[in-house]
Design a protein around this motif. Structure first.
Motif, PDB file in Angstrom:
ATOM      1  N   ILE A   4       0.852  -1.198   0.000  1.00 50.46           N
ATOM      2  CA  ILE A   4       0.000   0.000   0.000  1.00 50.46           C
ATOM      3  C   ILE A   4       0.882   1.241   0.000  1.00 50.46           C
ATOM      4  CG2 ILE A   4      -1.634   1.359   1.371  1.00 50.46           C
ATOM      5  CD1 ILE A   4      -2.864  -1.306   2.287  1.00 50.46           C
ATOM      6  N   SER A   5       1.891   1.225   0.837  1.00 50.08           N
ATOM      7  CA  SER A   5       2.811   2.357   0.916  1.00 50.08           C
ATOM      8  C   SER A   5       3.523   2.576  -0.417  1.00 50.08           C
ATOM      9  CB  SER A   5       3.824   2.106   2.038  1.00 50.08           C
ATOM     10  OG  SER A   5       4.723   3.162   2.134  1.00 50.08           O
ATOM     11  N   THR A   6       4.025   1.502  -1.008  1.00 52.47           N
ATOM     12  CA  THR A   6       4.741   1.608  -2.281  1.00 52.47           C
ATOM     13  C   THR A   6       3.840   2.143  -3.382  1.00 52.47           C
ATOM     14  OG1 THR A   6       6.204  -0.205  -1.641  1.00 52.47           O
ATOM     15  CG2 THR A   6       6.068   0.300  -3.988  1.00 52.47           C
ATOM     16  N   ARG A   7       2.624   1.622  -3.478  1.00 58.07           N
ATOM     17  CA  ARG A   7       1.689   2.104  -4.512  1.00 58.07           C
ATOM     18  C   ARG A   7       1.367   3.584  -4.309  1.00 58.07           C
ATOM     19  NH1 ARG A   7      -1.047  -2.778  -3.590  1.00 58.07           N
ATOM     20  NH2 ARG A   7      -2.763  -1.685  -2.595  1.00 58.07           N
ATOM     21  N   ARG A   8       1.118   3.958  -3.065  1.00 56.04           N
ATOM     22  CA  ARG A   8       0.782   5.350  -2.778  1.00 56.04           C
ATOM     23  C   ARG A   8       1.945   6.276  -3.123  1.00 56.04           C
ATOM     24  NH1 ARG A   8      -2.567   8.366   0.846  1.00 56.04           N
ATOM     25  NH2 ARG A   8      -1.711  10.470   0.823  1.00 56.04           N
ATOM     26  N   LEU A   9       3.156   5.911  -2.712  1.00 55.08           N
ATOM     27  CA  LEU A   9       4.317   6.753  -2.993  1.00 55.08           C
ATOM     28  C   LEU A   9       4.610   6.814  -4.495  1.00 55.08           C
ATOM     29  CD1 LEU A   9       6.528   5.798   0.051  1.00 55.08           C
ATOM     30  CD2 LEU A   9       5.584   8.059  -0.454  1.00 55.08           C
ATOM     31  N   ALA A  10       4.426   5.714  -5.210  1.00 51.43           N
ATOM     32  CA  ALA A  10       4.617   5.723  -6.665  1.00 51.43           C
ATOM     33  C   ALA A  10       3.640   6.701  -7.315  1.00 51.43           C
ATOM     34  CB  ALA A  10       4.439   4.317  -7.236  1.00 51.43           C
ATOM     35  N   LYS A  11       2.392   6.689  -6.846  1.00 55.34           N
ATOM     36  CA  LYS A  11       1.362   7.607  -7.383  1.00 55.34           C
ATOM     37  C   LYS A  11       1.737   9.060  -7.073  1.00 55.34           C
ATOM     38  CE  LYS A  11      -3.587   8.591  -6.949  1.00 55.34           C
ATOM     39  NZ  LYS A  11      -3.748   9.807  -6.201  1.00 55.34           N
ATOM     40  N   GLU A  12       2.134   9.327  -5.823  1.00 56.19           N
ATOM     41  CA  GLU A  12       2.491  10.699  -5.444  1.00 56.19           C
ATOM     42  C   GLU A  12       3.708  11.193  -6.222  1.00 56.19           C
ATOM     43  OE1 GLU A  12       2.413  12.164  -1.430  1.00 56.19           O
ATOM     44  OE2 GLU A  12       1.314  10.384  -0.763  1.00 56.19           O
ATOM     45  N   LEU A  13       4.708  10.330  -6.398  1.00 59.29           N
ATOM     46  CA  LEU A  13       5.901  10.724  -7.132  1.00 59.29           C
ATOM     47  C   LEU A  13       5.560  11.000  -8.594  1.00 59.29           C
ATOM     48  CD1 LEU A  13       8.898  11.274  -7.172  1.00 59.29           C
ATOM     49  CD2 LEU A  13       9.286   8.816  -7.480  1.00 59.29           C
ATOM     50  N   ARG A  14       4.713  10.180  -9.177  1.00 54.46           N
ATOM     51  CA  ARG A  14       4.289  10.392 -10.564  1.00 54.46           C
ATOM     52  C   ARG A  14       3.604  11.755 -10.696  1.00 54.46           C
ATOM     53  NH1 ARG A  14       2.410   5.726 -10.877  1.00 54.46           N
ATOM     54  NH2 ARG A  14       0.249   6.171 -10.319  1.00 54.46           N
ATOM     55  N   GLU A  15       2.686  12.051  -9.772  1.00 53.74           N
ATOM     56  CA  GLU A  15       1.969  13.330  -9.800  1.00 53.74           C
ATOM     57  C   GLU A  15       2.907  14.508  -9.599  1.00 53.74           C
ATOM     58  OE1 GLU A  15      -1.078  12.749  -6.854  1.00 53.74           O
ATOM     59  OE2 GLU A  15      -2.308  11.530  -8.216  1.00 53.74           O
ATOM     60  N   TYR A  62       3.118   4.273   5.987  1.00 56.40           N
ATOM     61  CA  TYR A  62       2.629   5.402   5.213  1.00 56.40           C
ATOM     62  C   TYR A  62       1.617   4.902   4.191  1.00 56.40           C
ATOM     63  CZ  TYR A  62       2.518   9.551   2.269  1.00 56.40           C
ATOM     64  OH  TYR A  62       2.098  10.656   1.574  1.00 56.40           O
ATOM     65  N   PRO A  63       0.495   5.545   3.990  1.00 54.42           N
ATOM     66  CA  PRO A  63       0.041   6.856   4.458  1.00 54.42           C
ATOM     67  C   PRO A  63      -0.803   6.809   5.739  1.00 54.42           C
ATOM     68  CG  PRO A  63      -1.456   6.111   2.779  1.00 54.42           C
ATOM     69  CD  PRO A  63      -0.403   5.035   2.940  1.00 54.42           C
TER      70      PRO A  63
END
Length: 152
Positions: A4-15, A62-63
């Motif tokens: 969950i943390s990895t997916r969320r951080l990947a999304k935030e970094l992409r944005e 995180y998150p």
């Protein structure tokens, strides 16, 4: 790191890579553990023309749990002098502690720090800066800050 943390951080970094809020830039984000972003306060403020760096350290929670966020002091950046920022870079801000919510993001934290700096009326350290820095834990997440002044 949790999925969950990895997916969320990947999304935030992409944005963030596509479009950072005004005055915010990615300095480094080579993994999902430690990121550095620069922030500049926009408009007329005590910090006009100054650029600061925030370091984010993420754990597997995180998150759901807040990241560890500190102002960086190194050869390129200095922590701002502010009533809620200790000279070791630790930040006394409720959104990094008791007011953290999983809907908040790295960008939201950066914008909040910009706003906190923009509203500052006096360049001074917290009154207990010297004592706190002398005894502070390595991570500000291990400090129980008292959030009693939201006017600066």
């Amino acid at each position: 790191m949790g999925s969950i943390s990895t997916r969320r951080l990947a999304k935030e970094l992409r944005e963030l890579s596509l479009e950072c809020p005004t005055g915010i830039k990615i300095l480094s984000a080579n993994d999902f553990h430690t990121w550095r972003l620069s922030i500049e306060v926009m408009g007329d403020s005590l910090y006009q023309g100054q650029v600061f760096a925030l370091q984010f350290i993420f754990d597997a929670q995180y998150p759901i749990a807040s990241p560890e966020v500190t102002f960086v002091s190194d050869e390129h950046y200095k922590a701002p002098i502010h009533p809620h920022v200790y000279s070791n870079g630790h930040i006394c801000a409720s959104i990094l502690g008791t007011e953290w919510s999983p809907i908040l993001s790295v960008a939201a934290v950066c914008v909040t720090m910009q706003s906190m700096l923009a509203s500052c009326k006096k360049l001074e350290r917290p009154p207990d800066n010297d004592r706190y820095v002398r005894h502070a834990p390595k991570s500000p997440k291990n400090t129980r800050f008292v959030y009693d002044d939201d006017t600066v």
